[in-house]
Scaffold this motif. Structure first.
Motif, short mmCIF file in Angstrom:
data_model
loop_
_atom_site.label_atom_id
_atom_site.label_comp_id
_atom_site.label_asym_id
_atom_site.label_seq_id
_atom_site.Cartn_x
_atom_site.Cartn_y
_atom_site.Cartn_z
N CYS A 11 1.43 5.52 -1.24
CA CYS A 11 0.62 6.90 -1.90
C CYS A 11 1.57 7.56 -2.54
N SER A 33 -4.63 9.97 3.38
CA SER A 33 -4.21 8.83 2.36
C SER A 33 -2.94 8.13 3.22
N ASN A 76 -1.71 -1.22 -4.19
CA ASN A 76 -2.70 -0.15 -3.74
C ASN A 76 -2.33 1.12 -3.73
N ARG A 96 -9.35 0.66 4.55
CA ARG A 96 -8.35 -0.19 4.53
C ARG A 96 -8.41 -1.06 5.72
N CYS A 144 -1.53 3.90 4.27
CA CYS A 144 -0.42 3.15 3.65
C CYS A 144 0.93 2.88 4.59
N ASN A 200 0.86 -1.12 0.10
CA ASN A 200 0.09 -0.04 0.07
C ASN A 200 1.01 1.23 0.00
N ALA A 225 -7.75 6.21 -5.07
CA ALA A 225 -7.33 5.08 -4.64
C ALA A 225 -7.51 4.00 -5.87
N ILE A 230 -2.45 5.20 -3.85
CA ILE A 230 -3.27 6.48 -3.64
C ILE A 230 -2.75 7.91 -4.20
#
Length: 598
Positions: A8, A90, A73, A210, A94, A6, A58, A75
């Motif tokens: 961003c 965000s 994933n 999440r 993450c 995850n 996302a 963002i």
């Protein structure tokens, strides 16, 4: 779970986040050639028109690395300081972040601000030097800046170009190798963090979350901890370019949830979702509540649309959790809302989105900030003043405190003089000046928040020819010599145009406001005096002259007394009209007060 990542993307405005996100989607085969377009994740018309990201988006990608399948994933977050709340939300969802720096512009104020946000949340930072293909790029110098800022090695900085696709494979490899897999257990009670939500007119509220622990399945009964309400999961799935329904979503993954919630206020961003039958005892430590910086009144153009405006604002708040509003009323404009925004761009975007997405034209009053007032009798009791009309009578007032901010400006050394004079004009006090490189200077000022609300950002860009970047953080309240300037139209105070101004600038601003209103208010059949007043003292006046009908045109010949009689009659009529006449204030008059220096 070990194959989930995850992350961003954080950066300053215009450093190429959205374009890089497009290239990552291409490289992982997440979009077909038919679906391809520039700024793919920016799906709002406003975002495309202005070339900025307003919402974080996302999206899930699948990638094969060294023979193993990975789920990534991503963002994509906004870069403007007014949307920093989107970034903080965000980051909470993450384990890692791509820090994008433009090779031509180097590190900017918002880059540093977002970096600190990510470091506070213990995120793994992957520095990416973007736009290395530009003729004006300075890769070696900017890499030095990044290494100095992050304390990393030169090899850690990935040179890339989102335009040509250079370095994309290296970025994907770094995401898989450097960013840790999510921690958590699939067997523990369900814990999921809500970090975004969208209103769908057909399916109700779509919650984006999440999963920290446990699993969330279709048909399961879940509970929202903040509201304490239970719902059944109608649909759950992952977010690709379109929604992909799944049977269940396990710990570490990101997904969306539809429960048929119709009421916008039942979903709170930052809330924790848990299983109704086996609930978790502790909520996920999400993110701090939003702190609005600028307050303004939003009123419907037609007072009958008040309830429709409330519904529109609630739906918009779902999509933009940093919007805060409470009902208020004004003598001039009727019922409306007092709204808190993160900045002037945020205010402008909200106003535009209300008109476009909900077909709701609105009137916005003069923006201001929140003050603290103290009376002489009870000096410890704080009176919070969000609206200038709430300020107590000056005779009973001990002092007024206003919010101060620490402003950080990064600019080229050529523009230091211009920026200093602008900040001093705005009552700023310089606290620090340091040279990051011989060409780039970081200036720190303590200044009142009220001074940056109106046109500071625009003027900063003008005096620095667009080279200065700006960021700020609140540092508390300080006592200040403030007065309330009221605007009287035809001897009637217009509460929507009142403002709290520092005593030294009050006469100057009052005069400018009167001159501006004189240009904008249409002429009537009678004289309209426009006055600026502090308490009972008038500090400035302009008069809009009457439209005068020539009543003596039909009178020819005869004695002068015939003409005089008609003129006297007209004079009496105008006097009566002035007593009962109402002056309509056009919408641009409210907004024009913000642009007094134009």
């Amino acid at each position: 779970m070990k194959n989930i990542r995850n992350f961003c993307i954080i950066a300053h405005i215009d450093h190429g986040k959205s374009t890089l996100a497009d290239r990552l989607l291409d490289a992982t085969g997440s979009v077909t050639s038919r679906e391809k377009q520039e700024q793919l994740l920016d799906n709002m018309d406003l975002e495309r028109e202005r070339g900025i990201t307003i919402k974080s988006h996302a999206i899930q990608m699948e990638y094969i690395y060294k023979g193993e399948n990975y789920i990534l994933n991503l963002i994509d977050t906004p870069g403007h300081v007014d949307f920093s709340y989107e970034v903080s939300r965000s980051i909470a969802a993450c384990e890692g972040a791509l820090l994008i720096v433009d090779a031509a512009q180097s590190i900017q104020a918002q880059t540093i601000s977002n970096l600190y946000l990510a470091l506070e949340n213990d995120l793994e930072i992957i520095p990416v030097l973007n736009k290395v293909d530009l003729p004006s790029a300075n890769p070696e110098e900017v890499t030095d800046d990044i290494v100095e800022l992050l304390g990393c090695n030169y090899e850690d900085v990935i040179p890339a170009s989102a335009k040509t696709g250079q370095g994309i494979d290296e970025i994907l490899a770094a995401i898989i190798e450097r960013i840790p897999a999510p921690k958590g257990s699939e067997d523990a009670p369900l814990q999921a963090l809500v970090f975004d939500s969208v209103y769908n007119p057909f399916r109700g509220v779509e919650t984006i979350f999440r999963v920290v622990n446990g699993t969330i399945k279709k048909g399961q009964k879940i509970k929202f901890l903040a509201t304490g309400k239970d719902y059944f999961v109608d649909e759950v799935g992952t977010l690709k370019l379109t929604q992909v329904p799944k049977k269940e979503i396990k710990a570490g993954d990101v997904g969306y949830l539809i429960t048929g919630i119709k009421e916008a206020k039942e979903v709170k961003v930052g809330d924790t979702i848990t299983d109704a039958a086996n609930p978790t005892t502790n909520a996920v430590a999400g993110f701090e509540d939003v702190k609005p910086m600028v307050f303004a009144g939003i009123y419907p153009v037609d007072t009958e649309d008040y309830e429709d405006l409330r519904t529109s604002m609630e739906k918009l708040q779902l999509n933009d959790a940093s919007l805060v509003f409470v009902p208020e009323s004004s003598a001039a404009l009727g019922f409306g809302f007092r709204c808190g925004f993160l900045g002037m761009l945020h205010l402008e975007i909200i106003q535009e989105r209300l008109e476009r997405e909900f077909d709701m034209p609105v009137i916005t009053t003069v923006p201001n900030v929140s003050y603290h007032a103290f009376k002489t009798k009870n000096k410890d009791q704080v009176i919070i003043v969000n609206n200038p009309t709430d300020l107590p009578d000056p005779s009973s007032l001990d002092r007024v405190e206003e919010p101060y901010i620490k402003a950080t400006i990064i600019t080229k050394s050529d523009y230091v003089g211009n920026i200093m004079s602008l900040c001093i004009e705005k009552r700023g006090v310089i606290t620090n000046q340091s040279y990051l490189t011989p060409e780039r200077v970081e200036l720190s000022f303590d200044m009142p928040l009220a001074e940056i609300v109106f046109d500071f950002y625009d003027r900063l860009k003008t005096v620095s020819k667009g080279y200065a970047s700006f960021d700020y953080s609140p540092i508390g309240m300080r006592a200040s010599k403030l007065v309330r300037v009221d605007i009287l139209l035809n001897a009637q105070p217009v509460d929507a145009l009142s403002s709290l101004i520092h005593a030294d600038n009050a006469h100057n601003i009052g005069k400018k406001m009167c001159e501006k209103l004189k240009e904008l208010i249409p002429r009537q059949q009678f004289d309209i005096p426009i006055q600026a007043a502090i308490g009972a003292k008038i500090i400035s006046r302009e008069t809009i002259k009457a439209l005068r009908k020539d009543v003596t045109a039909k009178c020819y010949g005869g004695d002068i007394s015939r003409k005089r009689k008609l003129l006297e009659k007209q004079k009496k009529g105008k006097k009566r009209m002035r007593q009962v006449g109402n002056v309509e204030i056009p919408q641009q008059a409210f907004m024009a007060v913000l642009k007094l220096n134009d």
